[in-house]
Structure formats: C-alpha cells, structure tokens
Scaffold this motif. Structure first.
Motif, PDB file in Angstrom:
ATOM      1  N   ASP A 169       0.842  -1.195   0.000  1.00  9.21           N
ATOM      2  CA  ASP A 169       0.000   0.000   0.000  1.00  9.21           C
ATOM      3  C   ASP A 169       0.876   1.244   0.000  1.00  9.21           C
ATOM      4  O   ASP A 169       1.968   1.239   0.570  1.00  9.21           O
ATOM      5  N   PHE A 170       0.378   2.319  -0.620  1.00 12.39           N
ATOM      6  CA  PHE A 170       1.136   3.564  -0.646  1.00 12.39           C
ATOM      7  C   PHE A 170       0.214   4.752  -0.864  1.00 12.39           C
ATOM      8  O   PHE A 170      -0.907   4.612  -1.348  1.00 12.39           O
ATOM      9  N   SER A 171       0.721   5.905  -0.499  1.00 15.15           N
ATOM     10  CA  SER A 171       0.105   7.192  -0.805  1.00 15.15           C
ATOM     11  C   SER A 171       1.245   8.201  -0.862  1.00 15.15           C
ATOM     12  O   SER A 171       1.971   8.375   0.120  1.00 15.15           O
ATOM     13  N   LEU A 172       1.424   8.828  -2.031  1.00 17.42           N
ATOM     14  CA  LEU A 172       2.537   9.755  -2.244  1.00 17.42           C
ATOM     15  C   LEU A 172       2.069  11.026  -2.942  1.00 17.42           C
ATOM     16  O   LEU A 172       1.157  10.986  -3.766  1.00 17.42           O
ATOM     17  N   SER A 173       2.722  12.132  -2.632  1.00 18.00           N
ATOM     18  CA  SER A 173       2.500  13.367  -3.370  1.00 18.00           C
ATOM     19  C   SER A 173       3.110  13.202  -4.754  1.00 18.00           C
ATOM     20  O   SER A 173       4.148  12.557  -4.911  1.00 18.00           O
ATOM     21  N   ALA A 174       2.442  13.792  -5.742  1.00 21.34           N
ATOM     22  CA  ALA A 174       2.899  13.635  -7.120  1.00 21.34           C
ATOM     23  C   ALA A 174       2.828  14.953  -7.878  1.00 21.34           C
ATOM     24  O   ALA A 174       2.319  15.957  -7.366  1.00 21.34           O
ATOM     25  N   SER A 175       3.316  14.907  -9.103  1.00 20.28           N
ATOM     26  CA  SER A 175       3.347  16.083  -9.973  1.00 20.28           C
ATOM     27  C   SER A 175       1.952  16.662 -10.165  1.00 20.28           C
ATOM     28  O   SER A 175       0.944  15.973 -10.018  1.00 20.28           O
ATOM     29  N   ALA A 176       1.930  17.944 -10.499  1.00 16.71           N
ATOM     30  CA  ALA A 176       0.693  18.676 -10.804  1.00 16.71           C
ATOM     31  C   ALA A 176      -0.288  18.683  -9.635  1.00 16.71           C
ATOM     32  O   ALA A 176      -1.503  18.662  -9.835  1.00 16.71           O
ATOM     33  N   GLY A 177       0.225  18.677  -8.403  1.00 15.71           N
ATOM     34  CA  GLY A 177      -0.628  18.762  -7.229  1.00 15.71           C
ATOM     35  C   GLY A 177      -1.435  17.515  -6.936  1.00 15.71           C
ATOM     36  O   GLY A 177      -2.386  17.549  -6.150  1.00 15.71           O
ATOM     37  N   ARG A 178      -1.078  16.413  -7.546  1.00 17.52           N
ATOM     38  CA  ARG A 178      -1.824  15.162  -7.358  1.00 17.52           C
ATOM     39  C   ARG A 178      -1.288  14.373  -6.175  1.00 17.52           C
ATOM     40  O   ARG A 178      -0.174  14.581  -5.709  1.00 17.52           O
ATOM     41  N   THR A 179      -2.109  13.458  -5.721  1.00 22.06           N
ATOM     42  CA  THR A 179      -1.704  12.423  -4.777  1.00 22.06           C
ATOM     43  C   THR A 179      -2.018  11.100  -5.449  1.00 22.06           C
ATOM     44  O   THR A 179      -3.094  10.946  -6.046  1.00 22.06           O
ATOM     45  N   VAL A 180      -1.075  10.181  -5.401  1.00 23.95           N
ATOM     46  CA  VAL A 180      -1.315   8.848  -5.955  1.00 23.95           C
ATOM     47  C   VAL A 180      -1.337   7.861  -4.792  1.00 23.95           C
ATOM     48  O   VAL A 180      -0.567   8.000  -3.848  1.00 23.95           O
ATOM     49  N   SER A 181      -2.254   6.897  -4.881  1.00 24.86           N
ATOM     50  CA  SER A 181      -2.352   5.930  -3.796  1.00 24.86           C
ATOM     51  C   SER A 181      -2.845   4.586  -4.314  1.00 24.86           C
ATOM     52  O   SER A 181      -3.564   4.511  -5.316  1.00 24.86           O
ATOM     53  N   SER A 182      -2.457   3.554  -3.602  1.00 24.35           N
ATOM     54  CA  SER A 182      -2.924   2.212  -3.948  1.00 24.35           C
ATOM     55  C   SER A 182      -4.431   2.113  -3.731  1.00 24.35           C
ATOM     56  O   SER A 182      -5.126   1.434  -4.483  1.00 24.35           O
ATOM     57  N   ALA A 183      -4.957   2.835  -2.740  1.00 24.36           N
ATOM     58  CA  ALA A 183      -6.401   2.796  -2.475  1.00 24.36           C
ATOM     59  C   ALA A 183      -7.185   3.323  -3.676  1.00 24.36           C
ATOM     60  O   ALA A 183      -8.209   2.736  -4.070  1.00 24.36           O
ATOM     61  N   ALA A 184      -6.726   4.404  -4.274  1.00 23.96           N
ATOM     62  CA  ALA A 184      -7.411   4.983  -5.434  1.00 23.96           C
ATOM     63  C   ALA A 184      -7.308   4.075  -6.658  1.00 23.96           C
ATOM     64  O   ALA A 184      -8.129   4.164  -7.570  1.00 23.96           O
ATOM     65  N   LEU A 185      -6.301   3.214  -6.684  1.00 25.39           N
ATOM     66  CA  LEU A 185      -6.087   2.316  -7.816  1.00 25.39           C
ATOM     67  C   LEU A 185      -6.711   0.935  -7.610  1.00 25.39           C
ATOM     68  O   LEU A 185      -6.589   0.080  -8.482  1.00 25.39           O
ATOM     69  N   ALA A 186      -7.364   0.726  -6.490  1.00 22.39           N
ATOM     70  CA  ALA A 186      -7.951  -0.591  -6.192  1.00 22.39           C
ATOM     71  C   ALA A 186      -8.853  -1.044  -7.341  1.00 22.39           C
ATOM     72  O   ALA A 186      -9.682  -0.285  -7.836  1.00 22.39           O
ATOM     73  N   GLY A 187      -8.637  -2.273  -7.787  1.00 23.41           N
ATOM     74  CA  GLY A 187      -9.439  -2.849  -8.859  1.00 23.41           C
ATOM     75  C   GLY A 187      -8.966  -2.483 -10.256  1.00 23.41           C
ATOM     76  O   GLY A 187      -9.603  -2.855 -11.235  1.00 23.41           O
ATOM     77  N   LYS A 188      -7.853  -1.735 -10.350  1.00 24.42           N
ATOM     78  CA  LYS A 188      -7.318  -1.328 -11.652  1.00 24.42           C
ATOM     79  C   LYS A 188      -5.861  -1.763 -11.769  1.00 24.42           C
ATOM     80  O   LYS A 188      -5.122  -1.709 -10.792  1.00 24.42           O
ATOM     81  N   PRO A 189      -5.432  -2.147 -12.965  1.00 24.72           N
ATOM     82  CA  PRO A 189      -4.015  -2.466 -13.139  1.00 24.72           C
ATOM     83  C   PRO A 189      -3.178  -1.183 -13.201  1.00 24.72           C
ATOM     84  O   PRO A 189      -3.662  -0.145 -13.668  1.00 24.72           O
ATOM     85  N   TYR A 190      -1.951  -1.258 -12.712  1.00 25.01           N
ATOM     86  CA  TYR A 190      -1.065  -0.099 -12.786  1.00 25.01           C
ATOM     87  C   TYR A 190       0.385  -0.533 -12.842  1.00 25.01           C
ATOM     88  O   TYR A 190       0.728  -1.658 -12.499  1.00 25.01           O
ATOM     89  N   LEU A 191       1.209   0.410 -13.298  1.00 22.36           N
ATOM     90  CA  LEU A 191       2.642   0.202 -13.363  1.00 22.36           C
ATOM     91  C   LEU A 191       3.307   1.223 -12.459  1.00 22.36           C
ATOM     92  O   LEU A 191       3.061   2.420 -12.587  1.00 22.36           O
ATOM     93  N   LEU A 192       4.101   0.742 -11.514  1.00 19.17           N
ATOM     94  CA  LEU A 192       4.965   1.614 -10.725  1.00 19.17           C
ATOM     95  C   LEU A 192       6.352   1.469 -11.317  1.00 19.17           C
ATOM     96  O   LEU A 192       6.878   0.357 -11.387  1.00 19.17           O
ATOM     97  N   TYR A 193       6.898   2.575 -11.774  1.00 19.58           N
ATOM     98  CA  TYR A 193       8.272   2.494 -12.247  1.00 19.58           C
ATOM     99  C   TYR A 193       9.131   3.444 -11.430  1.00 19.58           C
ATOM    100  O   TYR A 193       8.791   4.590 -11.219  1.00 19.58           O
ATOM    101  N   PHE A 194      10.199   2.898 -10.894  1.00 18.20           N
ATOM    102  CA  PHE A 194      11.125   3.632 -10.035  1.00 18.20           C
ATOM    103  C   PHE A 194      12.302   4.091 -10.889  1.00 18.20           C
ATOM    104  O   PHE A 194      12.879   3.298 -11.627  1.00 18.20           O
TER     105      PHE A 194
END
Length: 157
Positions: free
Chosen positions: A14-39
């Motif tokens: 699980d994660f929640s991080l501040s992101a570009s353009a004033g966004r917050t990204v989180s695993s909770a918001a992505l629940a049920g959707k595929p995603y790519l985390l690239y470091f």
C-alpha cells in the motif's frame, strides 16, 4: 532493509505519495485497476528522460490496456514538477524522498560508481494487476527497452 524481496504473485504494498501537478497517488485509489509503478533514479537526467518520454509517447496504447502509469523517484515534488512540465509528461510522477515505498519494493539499493559506494534508486518496474498482486517485475531495466516490455506484459492482463 532486510525484508524478503518482493516477487511476482505477492500483494503490492500500500502507498500514498505526493505527485506532480498537485496530485496524490495511492494504492487505495487504484484498487481494482491495473497499474505500473516504475522507479527511476533522478528527474531530468538522460536515462530517466528517455524512459519518461517513451512512456508519454506510449500513453494512448497503454491507456487502451486500461493501465495507469506512475513514476517514482526520491526527488522533491518541485523538481518533479519542473521535469514533467519541461517534457509534457501527463502521467503522475510521485515523490518518495524518504524512500519508504522504494524500501518496500527493494529498489533503494547500494550502488557503486567510480569506486564510490552510495545508496540510490534502482531503475525497476512493477506491473500490478487489478487484483492488487504483482504480475511482472523488471529490475535494472534499460530505459529504451522499458515500454516494449510493459506493453507486452500489460496486454496479457
């Protein structure tokens, strides 16, 4: 960090991080959707720019696969914002300055260059399925090869 490395089939942390353009990204918001985390190691460096611009160019194709892309680096949001704006990057770039998420994924590693050792971000990617489990892992991925690998794996989700 002394935890076992994350593996295909594991539940994504699980994660929640501040992101570009004033966004917050989180695993909770992505629940049920595929995603790519690239470091990636550092914004606005040659390899990271190649990788990010290739992803931006591939967004229409990746979007058709219903895949959300999130880049993660230890850079502060202010530097990430400048990088995103400079290259027209529309996908979120998240800031992990304390490398908490990187530690969970095992991408904050000891590196060596010119005989000097230091800690930094390993260029790695993790494809997470709609079920929240890791579907594919690419460690030490080459920037120019990244998008092709992701497209192929995401098509199979």
């Amino acid at each position: 960090m002394t935890t076992e490395p994350i593996a295909v089939g594991d539940k994504a942390p699980d994660f929640s991080l501040s992101a570009s353009a004033g966004r917050t990204v989180s695993s909770a918001a992505l629940a049920g959707k595929p995603y790519l985390l690239y470091f990636y190691p550092k914004a606005d460096t040659p390899g990271c720019t190649t990788q990010a611009c290739d992803i931006q160019e591939a967004l229409p194709a990746l979007g058709k696969l219903d895949l959300t892309i999130i880049g993660v680096s230890p850079d502060p949001v202010s530097k990430i914002d400048k990088f995103a704006e400079k290259f027209g990057l529309e996908f979120p770039l998240a800031s992990d300055p304390e490398h908490q998420l990187a530690d969970l994924y095992g991408t904050w590693v000891e590196k060596s260059m010119y005989g000097r050792t230091y800690w930094g971000m390993e260029r790695s990617s993790f494809l997470v399925g709609a079920d929240g489990r890791i579907k594919a892992i690419w460690r030490k991925v080459k920037p120019a090869e990244h998008v092709a690998l992701v497209k192929e794996a995401a098509a199979g989700l």
